[in-house]
Structures are given as structure tokens and as C-alpha cells.
Design an enzyme around this catalytic site. Structure first.
Site, mmCIF file in Angstrom:
data_model
loop_
_atom_site.group_PDB
_atom_site.id
_atom_site.type_symbol
_atom_site.label_atom_id
_atom_site.label_comp_id
_atom_site.label_asym_id
_atom_site.label_seq_id
_atom_site.Cartn_x
_atom_site.Cartn_y
_atom_site.Cartn_z
ATOM 1 N N ARG A 1 0.848 -1.196 0.000
ATOM 2 C CA ARG A 1 0.000 0.000 0.000
ATOM 3 C C ARG A 1 0.881 1.242 0.000
ATOM 4 O O ARG A 1 1.986 1.242 0.529
ATOM 5 C CB ARG A 1 -0.915 0.014 1.220
ATOM 6 C CG ARG A 1 -2.080 -0.961 1.112
ATOM 7 C CD ARG A 1 -3.026 -0.863 2.295
ATOM 8 N NE ARG A 1 -2.412 -1.314 3.522
ATOM 9 C CZ ARG A 1 -1.865 -0.542 4.437
ATOM 10 N NH1 ARG A 1 -1.870 0.779 4.279
ATOM 11 N NH2 ARG A 1 -1.307 -1.035 5.513
ATOM 12 N N TYR B 1 -1.461 -3.422 -6.832
ATOM 13 C CA TYR B 1 -1.335 -4.100 -5.535
ATOM 14 C C TYR B 1 -2.674 -4.145 -4.795
ATOM 15 O O TYR B 1 -3.415 -3.156 -4.777
ATOM 16 C CB TYR B 1 -0.271 -3.394 -4.663
ATOM 17 C CG TYR B 1 -0.266 -3.995 -3.281
ATOM 18 C CD1 TYR B 1 0.306 -5.253 -3.062
ATOM 19 C CD2 TYR B 1 -0.906 -3.371 -2.214
ATOM 20 C CE1 TYR B 1 0.252 -5.840 -1.809
ATOM 21 C CE2 TYR B 1 -0.960 -3.951 -0.958
ATOM 22 C CZ TYR B 1 -0.379 -5.199 -0.764
ATOM 23 O OH TYR B 1 -0.454 -5.784 0.462
ATOM 24 N N LYS C 1 -9.727 -2.101 1.423
ATOM 25 C CA LYS C 1 -9.408 -0.963 2.299
ATOM 26 C C LYS C 1 -10.171 0.299 1.884
ATOM 27 O O LYS C 1 -10.634 1.061 2.723
ATOM 28 C CB LYS C 1 -7.906 -0.689 2.277
ATOM 29 C CG LYS C 1 -7.045 -1.878 2.630
ATOM 30 C CD LYS C 1 -7.322 -2.385 4.012
ATOM 31 C CE LYS C 1 -6.301 -3.435 4.428
ATOM 32 N NZ LYS C 1 -6.578 -3.936 5.779
ATOM 33 N N HIS D 1 -10.905 -2.174 11.361
ATOM 34 C CA HIS D 1 -9.819 -3.036 10.876
ATOM 35 C C HIS D 1 -9.647 -4.183 11.877
ATOM 36 O O HIS D 1 -8.680 -4.231 12.628
ATOM 37 C CB HIS D 1 -8.545 -2.178 10.794
ATOM 38 C CG HIS D 1 -7.413 -2.819 10.063
ATOM 39 N ND1 HIS D 1 -6.103 -2.443 10.269
ATOM 40 C CD2 HIS D 1 -7.370 -3.801 9.117
ATOM 41 C CE1 HIS D 1 -5.307 -3.154 9.486
ATOM 42 N NE2 HIS D 1 -6.044 -3.981 8.785
ATOM 43 N N SER E 1 -1.559 -3.710 10.363
ATOM 44 C CA SER E 1 -1.278 -4.636 9.262
ATOM 45 C C SER E 1 -0.083 -5.537 9.584
ATOM 46 O O SER E 1 0.909 -5.080 10.153
ATOM 47 C CB SER E 1 -0.957 -3.844 8.003
ATOM 48 O OG SER E 1 -1.975 -2.924 7.755
ATOM 49 N N CYS F 1 0.388 -7.919 11.699
ATOM 50 C CA CYS F 1 0.685 -8.204 13.114
ATOM 51 C C CYS F 1 0.005 -9.494 13.562
ATOM 52 O O CYS F 1 -0.237 -9.699 14.752
ATOM 53 C CB CYS F 1 0.224 -7.062 14.016
ATOM 54 S SG CYS F 1 1.298 -5.632 13.972
ATOM 55 N N ASP G 1 -9.719 -9.549 8.689
ATOM 56 C CA ASP G 1 -9.185 -8.197 8.447
ATOM 57 C C ASP G 1 -10.166 -7.064 8.757
ATOM 58 O O ASP G 1 -9.747 -6.026 9.232
ATOM 59 C CB ASP G 1 -8.744 -8.094 6.978
ATOM 60 C CG ASP G 1 -7.827 -6.902 6.721
ATOM 61 O OD1 ASP G 1 -6.971 -6.624 7.585
ATOM 62 O OD2 ASP G 1 -7.969 -6.258 5.668
ATOM 63 N N ARG H 1 1.668 -12.263 -0.779
ATOM 64 C CA ARG H 1 0.292 -12.490 -0.295
ATOM 65 C C ARG H 1 -0.345 -13.720 -0.907
ATOM 66 O O ARG H 1 0.022 -14.159 -2.002
ATOM 67 C CB ARG H 1 -0.574 -11.266 -0.683
ATOM 68 C CG ARG H 1 -0.135 -9.959 -0.050
ATOM 69 C CD ARG H 1 -0.651 -9.843 1.352
ATOM 70 N NE ARG H 1 -0.197 -8.646 2.037
ATOM 71 C CZ ARG H 1 -0.891 -8.056 3.019
ATOM 72 N NH1 ARG H 1 -2.054 -8.535 3.395
ATOM 73 N NH2 ARG H 1 -0.404 -7.005 3.636
HETATM 74 C C1 OXD Z 1 -3.269 -4.498 5.332
HETATM 75 C C2 OXD Z 1 -3.894 -5.631 4.634
HETATM 76 O O1 OXD Z 1 -2.312 -3.899 4.811
HETATM 77 O O2 OXD Z 1 -4.780 -6.250 5.228
HETATM 78 O O3 OXD Z 1 -3.712 -4.177 6.449
HETATM 79 O O4 OXD Z 1 -3.533 -5.906 3.483
HETATM 80 MN MN MN Z 2 -5.403 -5.203 7.067
#
Ligand code: OXD
Ligand code: MN
Length: 583
Positions: free
Chosen positions: A70, A198, A207, A227, A249, A251, A276, A365
Site C-alpha cells: 500500500r 497491488y 481498504k 480493521h 497490518s 501483526c 481483516d 500475499r
Molecule cells: C493491510 C492488509 O495492509 O490487510 O492491512 O492488506
Molecule cells: Mn489489514
């Protein structure tokens, strides 16, 4: 295919006039359509088939090397009034943003197909779900949106009957980082994204819609777009509690959402609703309920192995789109810490050379349907969502934050959420490992001024006397040698059990200035082989460090000026006073 909804047809026509595609394809979401697209991408090289004997229907997409995360520095909220966006967002006036974006989009789809993707965020039959339409020139985006959202004919029918939808216009452009912007126009429920393929920049349902635009809609309509993962924990007695957890993100939200109870926790079962995003509504009884707007996972691959997350490891062996992983000699996907096989080609397709860095990109990913998850919750499609017992905030902190603590009440919990900070990760472009403020893990995702967002959170205290408890966890505390103190992964269930026991008022707690902490033996450590001194260190609250922390939180809150809700300032002052009393 077209649509009988005039506002949608007019918008698609106007986009086509601007971008001048060669063809227009309205996506119906069918299996046959997906197959055609995958075949087409196999021919163009956009998607490379992986070893189909071991990874059936799995494909690899390699991004342009400068398009792997991102881009928060290119992500804008474009409201008429700059104050609406707040200091937490980059702002541009809608007029300036439109002028810039129109110039980018002008003729950008020449020679390409424009795909129109009607999608629904949330179960199709849910009153809490919201729809959108993404227009894109990327077939990779179409294939991903098909996994991540309820996409196609059924969504279009809902849009036609509701008459309203979020508009998302996306083009990969030239994938040039200097010609890239992600713009949000919440007042017009519009997103425009140019120059990136991306996930977080291009799958606009995620998002951009489900957090930035939805958070704006949620404030207007009285709900929350967060989130957060959503997970159900079923006890050996068959009682299930649902919790929603917000971590920044990368974590470990996906790991926690798919947690596998260790042997010592026999009889516990875990059911995943989402990894998410959670949309939270109060029902008629004042019970907070959650739906996951998404229908798939776009998760970080490195670190996933049979030990850390066997469910995820198994889940991504079929029907998965991998982005930026490495490959082995026999064309299996490979990533750091997979623990089996070795890389032959790196994420850019070059012969692997350990001197040039990791084989898989650290933010590589997987995209996979939620139904592939061995612990998929059947309630994922429940229109009314699931009742939430606890909200849990967390961050990646080497020191300071104890393993777990509970806020004193909802208002104090809003302060705990507003004070979340975490070390940055590879999910966004920029420096990794520096501590930054990330309130409610929403810093990159809140579509309006945080001060107004906290006021909105606080307002829930007056709407229900039946709100969930609010907690904070930190799995990442380290000793002086940089060793993690807590084993994490499946063992996190022990902490979640304490949280549930607190919600059910089954255990006591120790009151401290920052909130309620487990009493010694409050957390079950049986069979964990954890030195009691380590547990003490995990639950230590260092007053001096906390005074410094709260001072820094105070300065941060102060940067929101007089828009900051007084109640939040009051909660902050209370904690400061308590800390000073003891120090
Ligand atoms: C983030 C994702 O960046 O879920 O939080 O991709
Ligand atoms: Mn996320």
C-alpha cells in the site's frame, strides 16, 4: 450485459468515454467467466500456473517490483472541507483531485478491456451489507475481487433494487510510481485509483471501500467499520463467544483468526468469521453484532508453516492466487519460513541469489476464499452477524504494553484504542520497525478526522448498556536479548480465555492505572513451561514508562486541537493522575 439502473449505466458510460477501452465486460461472477479470465491471464503471463499436482488451481502473479505494498503517501481523502479529513489523512480538494485523476484516466484503457464488477460487501441477504461497483482494466483485480467479495449477478440485482452503490474506478495505468494515486471522495461515495495493481490499492472493495468509505458511511448511519478480525471461540462445554480484534497490518490477525488450540487446550474449537475487517452494528437489544464484509483472505504468506498456522498452510494448497512468492525447482510456491523445500527463483522470477535478499517478498500475499479455511464459521453468511463479547486492540511493542489488560469501561476503552501504537511492517511502503501511533489500527484506513471518529466511538456509551468489554493485548514483548517472552500463536487462546472469563465475570483482576490486569495465575499457563518470572515480566506495568507513554499519547491527542472530544481528554487526564499518584 448491461444494467437497468440508469445511474449505474450512466456512470459506466461516462467512465468508458473518459478511459476509451476497446471492450467492456460486465462480470457475472460465474465459474465459466473465471476460467476464461484465468486462461487469458495464463496466456498473457499475468498469472503463472503453479505445480498443479500439489497446488491444484493455484497461480502466481508477479507484481511490478515497485508495486508491492500500500502507498499511504499517495492515498488521499478528498472532502470539500479539509478539516473533515483531519490531520490523520492526506487531503486534496475534490476539484484538484478530479483534475489530476481525469488527466491520468484520459484514454488510459485504449486497447484494453474494461471490466465492470458489481460486488456486495457482507452477506448478500444482510441488511448490514453494502454494495459497490468497481471498474478496472486489470483481469488480476477481477479474479481477486471474485474471491474477496460476493461479486457478480446477485450483487448487481441488489444494487439495482437499492439504487445506490459505492463507485470505484481503477486502472493500472503504466504501473509508474510517479503516476500513482489512491483518491477517496467520501461525500460522493467515490474511489479513484490509478497506477497500482497491488491488493490494498487496487481491490477497491477492501481498504478503500470497506474501511475508508465505509467508516464515513458508518458515522452517518450509526455503526462502525473497523480493521478487525472476527473469531468464535467454542469452549469444551459448547459455549461460543465471538471477539473482534484490531491489530495493525501484518501483526498476526490472520493467524489469530485461524488459531489452532494447542493440545493443552483440549476441547476448544475456533471458528473464523474474518481476518481483516469487521462491520459492527448495535441490534435492537443494544447487542453489538459483527459481519465480515469480505468473503476471502488476502493474507501475508511469509512465516506461514505447518507449525505457526496449519489451517492457513493447508488452506492455500488449492484455489489460491499467490502474489510475489518465490518458486522451487518443481514450481511449488516457496516463502521464508515455509520450512520445506528451497527456492530456485525469487519473487521477481530471477534465479534465487541469497545475497539479493529474501526469496519471497516480505509482503507477498495469498488470496483465497474463506470457505477454504478448515475452521470456516457457518455463521459467516448469517445476515444478522454474530454477537460480540469483547473488542481487543493490540500492537507490536517490544516493551511497555503488558500481555493483556482490560479497559475500565467503554470510554476508557476508546482511549486505549486511540493510544494504540505499533512497530511498522512491510504491508505499507516505508521504513519497517519504527513505532508509530496507529489508533484502533485505523491510521491508514479511517476515512475522516480521527477526532470525529473517537467522538463517534464514544457516542456508543450512550446507546447501549450492554456493550462488549474492551481489551488490549501485546504478543510481541521481548526480553533484553530480543527474545519474545510469550510463545504466541495457538497459545494466545489462553489470553483469549481470560478475556472471555472477564466478560462473563468469572475471574477477578488487579486494578492498575492503565486498566485491569490478570491476577497471578489468572492466565492458565499449565504445560507451557514458562518461568513464573517471565509471566511477571509479561504482566509488568512500569509506571515511569507508562507516564512517558501517556504523555506522548496526550501530545498526539492534542494535535487534534479543539476538535478532540472532551470526554477523551478527561479519560486521558484520569489515567495521568492515577499514574502520578503511584510514581
Ligand atoms: C493491510 C492488509 O495492509 O490487510 O492491512 O492488506
Ligand atoms: Mn489489514
Amino acid at each position: 450485459m448491461t444494467t437497468k439502473l440508469k445511474s449505474l449505466q450512466d456512470w459506466v458510460d461516462s467512465v468508458a468515454k473518459l478511459t476509451q477501452p476497446e471492450d467492456i465486460h460486465w462480470c457475472n461472477g460465474s465459474e465459466a467467466e473465471n476460467k476464461r479470465l484465468i486462461n487469458q491471464m495464463n496466456r498473457s503471463g499475468d498469472l503463472l500456473p503453479l505445480n498443479q499436482d500439489h497446488y491444484p488451481n493455484c497461480y502466481l502473479h508477479r507484481s511490478s517490483p515497485s508495486d508491492v505494498a500500500r502507498v499511504e503517501h499517495l492515498t488521499y481523502i478528498c472532502t470539500e472541507d479539509e478539516e473533515q479529513a483531519g490531520p490523520n489523512n492526506l487531503w486534496m480538494s475534490p476539484a484538484d483531485a478530479h483534475a489530476k485523476m481525469d488527466a491520468f484516466f484520459d484514454g488510459c484503457m485504449q486497447g484494453r478491456t474494461m471490466y465492470v464488477i458489481p460486488y456486495c460487501m457482507g452477506p448478500l441477504a444482510s441488511p448490514y451489507a453494502r454494495c459497490g461497483v468497481e471498474v478496472t482494466d486489470s483481469p488480476y483485480v477481477v479474479a481477486n475481487m471474485r474471491i474477496m467479495t460476493r461479486m457478480g449477478t446477485a450483487a448487481l440485482e441488489r444494487i439495482e433494487s437499492e439504487g445506490s452503490f459505492v463507485k470505484g474506478l481503477h486502472s493500472i495505468g503504466e504501473l509508474d510510481p510517479d503516476r500513482r494515486f489512491i483518491m477517496h471522495f467520501p461525500e460522493d461515495l467515490l474511489i479513484q485509483s490509478f497506477g497500482s495493481g497491488y491488493g490494498g490499492n487496487a481491490l477497491l472493495g477492501k481498504k478503500c471501500h470497506a474501511l475508508r468509505i465505509a467508516s464515513w458511511q458508518a458515522r452517518q448511519e450509526g455503526w462502525l467499520a473497523e480493521h478487525m478480525l472476527i473469531v468464535g471461540l467454542e469452549s469444551p462445554e459448547g459455549e461460543t463467544h465471538y471477539v473482534a480484534c484490531a491489530f495493525p497490518s501484518a501483526c498476526g490477525k490472520t493467524n489469530l483468526a485461524m488459531l489452532i488450540p494447542p493440545e493443552s487446550q483440549a476441547g476448544w474449537k475456533v471458528w473464523t468469521l474474518g481476518d481483516d475487517i469487521a462491520w459492527l452494528h448495535l441490534d435492537a437489544n443494544g447487542q453489538l453484532r459483527a459481519i465480515n464484509p469480505e468473503s476471502g483472505y488476502f493474507g501475508v504468506v511469509p512465516g506461514t508453516n505447518a507449525k505457526t498456522n496449519k489451517n492457513a498452510y493447508d488452506m492455500i494448497t488449492s484455489e489460491t492466487i499467490f502474489t510475489n512468492v518465490a518458486t522451487t525447482e518443481d514450481n511449488l510456491p516457496w516463502w521464508e519460513d515455509k520450512k520445506v523445500g528451497s527456492p530456485a527463483f525469487d519473487w521477481q522470477g530471477n534465479k534465487y541469489d541469497p545475497d539479493t535478499g529474501p526469496a519471497a517478498h516480505p509482503n507477498s500475499r495469498f488470496t483465497v476464499a474463506a470457505t477454504n479455511n478448515p475452521c470456516y464459521s457457518e455463521l459467516s453468511e448469517a445476515p444478522e452477524g454474530v454477537p460480540i463479547s469483547a473488542l481487543v486492540f493490540g500492537g507490536r511493542r517490544k516493551e511497555l504494553a503488558p500481555l493483556v489488560y482490560e479497559a475500565k469501561n467503554w470510554r476508557h476503552g476508546v482511549l486505549v484504542g486511540a493510544g494504540v501504537a505499533s512497530e511498522t511492517t512491510a504491508a505499507a511502503t516505508g521504513q519497517v520497525g519504527v513505532v508509530r501511533r496507529d489508533p484502533m489500527a485505523m491510521q491508514p484506513f479511517c476515512g475522516y478526522n480521527f477526532a470525529d471518529y473517537w467522538a463517534h466511538w464514544l457516542s456508543f456509551a450512550d446507546k447501549s448498556d450492554n456493550l462488549p468489554g474492551i481489551f488490549h493485548v501485546n504478543w510481541f514483548r521481548q526480553d533484553q536479548n530480543g527474545k519474545f517472552l510469550w510463545p504466541g500463536f495457538g497459545e494466545n487462546l489462553r489470553v483469549l480465555r481470560w478475556i472471555i472469563d472477564r466478560c462473563e465475570k468469572r475471574v477477578g483482576a488487579k486494578e492498575t492505572p492503565i486498566g485491569f490486569l490478570p491476577e497471578s495465575h489468572g492466565i492458565d499457563t499449565q504445560d507451557l513451561d514458562l518461568d513464573p518470572a517471565v509471566m511477571d515480566a509479561l504482566l509488568a506495568v512500569d509506571n515511569k514508562q507508562w507516564l512517558d507513554e501517556m504523555e506522548s499519547v496526550g501530545e498526539y491527542l492534542g494535535s487534534f486541537g479543539n476538535r478532540l472530544p472532551e470526554e477523551l481528554q478527561f479519560e486521558h487526564d484520569q489515567v495521568m493522575q492515577e499514574l502520578r499518584k503511584i510514581s
